[in-house]
Design a protein around this motif. Structure first.
Motif, PDB file in Angstrom:
ATOM      1  N   THR A  53       0.834  -1.187   0.000  1.00  0.00           N
ATOM      2  CA  THR A  53       0.000   0.000   0.000  1.00  0.00           C
ATOM      3  C   THR A  53       0.879   1.251   0.000  1.00  0.00           C
ATOM      4  OG1 THR A  53      -0.019   0.029   2.392  1.00  0.00           O
ATOM      5  CG2 THR A  53      -1.765  -1.256   1.309  1.00  0.00           C
ATOM      6  N   PRO A  54       0.280   2.424  -0.129  1.00  0.00           N
ATOM      7  CA  PRO A  54       1.087   3.645  -0.046  1.00  0.00           C
ATOM      8  C   PRO A  54       1.939   3.721   1.215  1.00  0.00           C
ATOM      9  CG  PRO A  54      -1.078   4.170  -0.900  1.00  0.00           C
ATOM     10  CD  PRO A  54      -1.118   2.727  -0.522  1.00  0.00           C
ATOM     11  N   VAL A  55       1.384   3.333   2.352  1.00  0.00           N
ATOM     12  CA  VAL A  55       2.152   3.390   3.588  1.00  0.00           C
ATOM     13  C   VAL A  55       3.229   2.314   3.616  1.00  0.00           C
ATOM     14  CG1 VAL A  55       2.028   3.184   6.104  1.00  0.00           C
ATOM     15  CG2 VAL A  55       0.256   4.442   4.864  1.00  0.00           C
ATOM     16  N   ALA A  56       2.905   1.109   3.118  1.00  0.00           N
ATOM     17  CA  ALA A  56       3.907   0.043   3.098  1.00  0.00           C
ATOM     18  C   ALA A  56       5.098   0.433   2.226  1.00  0.00           C
ATOM     19  CB  ALA A  56       3.283  -1.254   2.596  1.00  0.00           C
ATOM     20  N   ILE A  57       4.843   1.127   1.142  1.00  0.00           N
ATOM     21  CA  ILE A  57       5.927   1.534   0.242  1.00  0.00           C
ATOM     22  C   ILE A  57       6.721   2.693   0.834  1.00  0.00           C
ATOM     23  CG2 ILE A  57       6.481   2.535  -2.016  1.00  0.00           C
ATOM     24  CD1 ILE A  57       3.903   1.159  -3.052  1.00  0.00           C
ATOM     25  N   ASN A  58       6.013   3.711   1.295  1.00  0.00           N
ATOM     26  CA  ASN A  58       6.672   4.973   1.655  1.00  0.00           C
ATOM     27  C   ASN A  58       7.075   5.076   3.112  1.00  0.00           C
ATOM     28  OD1 ASN A  58       6.502   6.534  -0.925  1.00  0.00           O
ATOM     29  ND2 ASN A  58       4.334   6.071  -0.658  1.00  0.00           N
TER      30      ASN A  58
ATOM     31  N   ARG B   7      -6.141   0.004   5.697  1.00  0.00           N
ATOM     32  CA  ARG B   7      -6.135   0.006   4.235  1.00  0.00           C
ATOM     33  C   ARG B   7      -4.832   0.551   3.661  1.00  0.00           C
ATOM     34  NH1 ARG B   7     -11.045   0.552   6.337  1.00  0.00           N
ATOM     35  NH2 ARG B   7     -12.798  -0.484   5.300  1.00  0.00           N
ATOM     36  N   GLY B   8      -3.858   0.842   4.517  1.00  0.00           N
ATOM     37  CA  GLY B   8      -2.566   1.301   4.034  1.00  0.00           C
ATOM     38  C   GLY B   8      -2.553   2.713   3.515  1.00  0.00           C
ATOM     39  N   MET B   9      -3.507   3.546   3.975  1.00  0.00           N
ATOM     40  CA  MET B   9      -3.534   4.948   3.589  1.00  0.00           C
ATOM     41  C   MET B   9      -2.967   5.811   4.714  1.00  0.00           C
ATOM     42  SD  MET B   9      -7.214   5.532   1.657  1.00  0.00           S
ATOM     43  CE  MET B   9      -8.223   4.957   3.021  1.00  0.00           C
ATOM     44  N   TYR B  10      -2.465   6.978   4.343  1.00  0.00           N
ATOM     45  CA  TYR B  10      -2.072   7.953   5.350  1.00  0.00           C
ATOM     46  C   TYR B  10      -3.331   8.597   5.936  1.00  0.00           C
ATOM     47  CZ  TYR B  10       2.723   7.249   4.040  1.00  0.00           C
ATOM     48  OH  TYR B  10       3.949   6.666   3.825  1.00  0.00           O
ATOM     49  N   ALA B  11      -3.283   8.879   7.232  1.00  0.00           N
ATOM     50  CA  ALA B  11      -4.392   9.510   7.938  1.00  0.00           C
ATOM     51  C   ALA B  11      -4.005  10.944   8.264  1.00  0.00           C
ATOM     52  CB  ALA B  11      -4.715   8.745   9.217  1.00  0.00           C
ATOM     53  N   LEU B  12      -4.670  11.888   7.644  1.00  0.00           N
ATOM     54  CA  LEU B  12      -4.416  13.312   7.845  1.00  0.00           C
ATOM     55  C   LEU B  12      -5.467  13.837   8.814  1.00  0.00           C
ATOM     56  CD1 LEU B  12      -3.228  16.078   7.246  1.00  0.00           C
ATOM     57  CD2 LEU B  12      -4.374  16.049   5.034  1.00  0.00           C
ATOM     58  N   VAL B  13      -5.071  14.095  10.040  1.00  0.00           N
ATOM     59  CA  VAL B  13      -6.000  14.497  11.101  1.00  0.00           C
ATOM     60  C   VAL B  13      -6.184  16.011  11.036  1.00  0.00           C
ATOM     61  CG1 VAL B  13      -6.451  14.479  13.573  1.00  0.00           C
ATOM     62  CG2 VAL B  13      -5.246  12.547  12.507  1.00  0.00           C
ATOM     63  N   ASP B  14      -7.379  16.429  10.645  1.00  0.00           N
ATOM     64  CA  ASP B  14      -7.674  17.827  10.354  1.00  0.00           C
ATOM     65  C   ASP B  14      -8.410  18.480  11.521  1.00  0.00           C
ATOM     66  OD1 ASP B  14      -8.601  20.269   9.289  1.00  0.00           O
ATOM     67  OD2 ASP B  14     -10.241  19.280   8.192  1.00  0.00           O
ATOM     68  N   TRP B  15      -7.721  19.380  12.238  1.00  0.00           N
ATOM     69  CA  TRP B  15      -8.330  20.215  13.273  1.00  0.00           C
ATOM     70  C   TRP B  15      -9.037  21.344  12.541  1.00  0.00           C
ATOM     71  CZ3 TRP B  15      -9.290  19.782  18.312  1.00  0.00           C
ATOM     72  CH2 TRP B  15      -9.452  20.917  19.106  1.00  0.00           C
ATOM     73  N   HIS B  16     -10.325  21.137  12.247  1.00  0.00           N
ATOM     74  CA  HIS B  16     -11.042  21.962  11.279  1.00  0.00           C
ATOM     75  C   HIS B  16     -11.645  23.195  11.956  1.00  0.00           C
ATOM     76  CE1 HIS B  16     -12.477  21.855   7.056  1.00  0.00           C
ATOM     77  NE2 HIS B  16     -13.462  22.605   7.512  1.00  0.00           N
ATOM     78  N   GLN B  17     -10.760  24.046  12.500  1.00  0.00           N
ATOM     79  CA  GLN B  17     -11.247  25.309  13.044  1.00  0.00           C
ATOM     80  C   GLN B  17     -11.573  26.253  11.897  1.00  0.00           C
ATOM     81  OE1 GLN B  17      -7.944  27.016  11.501  1.00  0.00           O
ATOM     82  NE2 GLN B  17      -9.236  28.371  12.736  1.00  0.00           N
ATOM     83  N   LEU B  18     -12.705  26.894  11.997  1.00  0.00           N
ATOM     84  CA  LEU B  18     -13.173  27.762  10.921  1.00  0.00           C
ATOM     85  C   LEU B  18     -13.747  29.056  11.479  1.00  0.00           C
ATOM     86  CD1 LEU B  18     -13.554  27.912   7.839  1.00  0.00           C
ATOM     87  CD2 LEU B  18     -15.807  26.864   8.161  1.00  0.00           C
ATOM     88  N   THR B  19     -14.649  28.931  12.465  1.00  0.00           N
ATOM     89  CA  THR B  19     -15.233  30.078  13.138  1.00  0.00           C
ATOM     90  C   THR B  19     -15.192  29.802  14.633  1.00  0.00           C
ATOM     91  OG1 THR B  19     -16.741  30.427  11.286  1.00  0.00           O
ATOM     92  CG2 THR B  19     -17.262  31.555  13.349  1.00  0.00           C
ATOM     93  N   PRO B  20     -14.416  30.520  15.436  1.00  0.00           N
ATOM     94  CA  PRO B  20     -13.619  31.698  15.070  1.00  0.00           C
ATOM     95  C   PRO B  20     -12.393  31.342  14.232  1.00  0.00           C
ATOM     96  CG  PRO B  20     -13.176  31.073  17.331  1.00  0.00           C
ATOM     97  CD  PRO B  20     -14.299  30.195  16.866  1.00  0.00           C
ATOM     98  N   GLY B  21     -11.939  32.330  13.490  1.00  0.00           N
ATOM     99  CA  GLY B  21     -10.830  32.098  12.589  1.00  0.00           C
ATOM    100  C   GLY B  21      -9.461  32.097  13.235  1.00  0.00           C
ATOM    101  N   ASP B  22      -9.366  32.629  14.430  1.00  0.00           N
ATOM    102  CA  ASP B  22      -8.089  32.646  15.142  1.00  0.00           C
ATOM    103  C   ASP B  22      -7.890  31.305  15.839  1.00  0.00           C
ATOM    104  OD1 ASP B  22      -5.878  33.052  16.719  1.00  0.00           O
ATOM    105  OD2 ASP B  22      -6.615  34.889  17.677  1.00  0.00           O
ATOM    106  N   PRO B  23      -6.923  30.508  15.440  1.00  0.00           N
ATOM    107  CA  PRO B  23      -6.745  29.197  16.070  1.00  0.00           C
ATOM    108  C   PRO B  23      -6.403  29.280  17.543  1.00  0.00           C
ATOM    109  CG  PRO B  23      -4.875  29.720  14.673  1.00  0.00           C
ATOM    110  CD  PRO B  23      -5.916  30.762  14.398  1.00  0.00           C
TER     111      PRO B  23
END
Length: 475
Positions: A165-170, A254-270
């Motif tokens: 998979t992508p993870v197994a290769i990379n 499934r051998g995919m990378y997991a991109l954990v998204d801290w989806h702050q949007l409103t308020p816009g200041d993290p």
């Protein structure tokens, strides 16, 4: 144009240490599974019953309503290696009844969730993956809450076949110069999909859809979009953290990378969510630090905040993750809704002249092809020669994620990203009514996700481009 899938079978690891990846579906198998009925297991503080239909065998085990009630299955396997442990259960309450899972005395799944199934006669499965030794193994499930565990029907044990998979290769990724590089130090381009907000569209992230994403679309990465406000994390931190844990395990299986998204949007200041972010990422990084497929996206779309404010936030958050996961790659959203400042009337010069003081991280850029034309493309083009970048969100529509598709401008962007080896994830993997959701409305209620018949025009277009992804150099 599609091409032959790049993945090929490889031998599974036979390491003896017990480790687990919690999922909600069975793993790919190379031999017939073996089912062990719970009523035949060793029961501590529980009773065999048969008053709720739908069980297999002669009954099920009703855990006593106490912590430490447990079942121990004696399992025999022919050879050492990874096996899937599929627990069939019913939980007629609306409350999660987690269990600890141990193999031969070693904890392999901590607080494995068994959420409500809707009725005591409705059975579902939860799967963990663990390494077993050749011969006899003792697999124990132990309740960790006062309500005890769910009604336990059976445990099915099956072999797991690994794949290239992508993870197994990379393997473990790292930032080298301006590029995202694999374990061989070679620049690669990841391509994949972002979920919609999991508070609204969790029904679109399930076994069949993720199997299609990994196996039919050939995706390399799943972006897990967890909103903080808008009915998201702040309303129930435990629930949303557990959802993210589960999705990470699904991507991992499934051998995919997991991109954990801290989806702050409103308020816009993290910085408004700094304390929450520290709590969340401390747990995520601690739980998954031994995996090599986790990417941490700590600020989705900062807006109406200065670059200096974002930089300060990042320089506080990156050490929190590094304390638990020293080699994990971190992504940081740029100002102006991740536009390198353009949507806030600024430019990438703010970042170039005042970069984040850290290593092994990348800045993120978002675009929507029908809205973001020459000014945005030129900013991306200039920044790509000075900053490590990843496009964590884009669409072929307007910035609302809706409207007509501008495939011509989208292709211009993707051609540039391919030339620069800049990875991307598309918005979004759902059946929302908007044109940017790849599936036709109603698709997520079913279990058919492969092919193009269930896709909107944007879905057909983006699937084709994911399927023609990077070949991942290893030498």
């Amino acid at each position: 144009m599609t091409r032959t899938r790049r993945w090929s079978a490889v031998a599974a690891s036979t390491a003896l240490a017990a480790t687990a990846l919690v999922t909600t579906s069975a793993s790919t198998s190379s031999a017939a599974p073996v089912r062990y009925e719970s009523e035949n297991a060793t029961i501590s503080q529980g009773v065999v019953e048969s008053n709720h239909a739908g069980f297999t065998g002669t009954g099920f085990v009703n855990f006593d309503n106490v912590t430490t009630s447990s079942l121990e299955y004696t399992v025999t396997v022919p050879s050492a290696g990874p096996y899937s442990l599929k627990f069939r259960y019913a939980n007629g309450t609306t409350t999660n009844r987690p269990l600890d899972v141990a193999v031969n005395g070693t904890l392999v799944a901590n607080d494995l969730g068994f959420p409500g199934t809707g009725a005591w006669t409705t059975y579902q499965t939860i799967t963990a993956t663990a390494n077993l030794v050749a011969g006899t193994n003792k697999i124990r499930t132990t309740s960790v809450v006062a309500e005890g565990g769910p009604n336990a029907d059976s445990l099915t044990v099956d072999t797991v076949t690994a794949a290239a998979t992508p993870v197994a290769i990379n393997g473990q990724l790292r930032v080298c110069g301006l590029k995202l590089c694999n374990q061989y130090g070679k620049p690669i381009q990841l391509r994949g999909m972002s979920t919609h907000g999991i508070q609204w569209f969790s029904q679109c992230v399930k076994t069949a859809s993720l199997d299609a994403l990994a196996g039919d679309w050939n995706a390399d990465v799943l972006r897990i979009s967890m909103y903080i406000q808008e009915g998201g994390y702040e309303t129930d931190p435990r629930r949303f953290t557990d959802l993210v844990h589960g999705y990470i395990e699904e991507a991992t299986r499934r051998g995919m990378y997991a991109l954990v998204d801290w989806h702050q949007l409103t308020p816009g200041d993290p910085n408004a969510n700094l304390a929450r972010a520290k709590t969340f990422f401390t747990e995520i990084a601690d739980r998954h630090k031994d995996k090599n497929n986790i990417i941490y996206d700590i600020a989705n779309e900062p807006n109406n905040v200065s670059w200096a404010g974002i930089k300060s936030y990042a320089e506080q958050m990156i050490p929190v993750i590094r304390a638990k996961d020293p080699d994990g790659v971190v992504f940081v959203g740029t100002h102006g809704w991740a536009s390198l400042g353009i949507s806030d009337g600024r430019t990438e010069a703010d970042i170039v002249n005042n970069p984040i003081n850290a290593t092994n991280f990348m800045y993120t850029f978002h675009f929507y092809a029908a809205s973001h034309k020459t000014e945005y493309f030129n900013a991306l083009s200039r920044a790509a020669d000075k900053l490590p970048l990843f496009v964590t969100e884009f669409g072929t529509q307007t910035a609302s994620g809706d409207g007509g598709n501008d495939f011509t401008n989208a292709q211009k962007y993707l051609d540039f990203l391919a030339a620069k080896k800049i990875g991307w994830t598309n918005w979004n993997f759902s059946d929302d009514f908007r044109s940017g959701a790849v599936f036709k409305e109603g698709t997520c209620a079913g279990n058919t996700f492969a092919g193009t018949s269930v896709l909107k025009p944007a879905g057909v277009w983006i699937r084709d481009r994911i399927r023609t992804a990077d070949d991942f150099p290893t030498s």
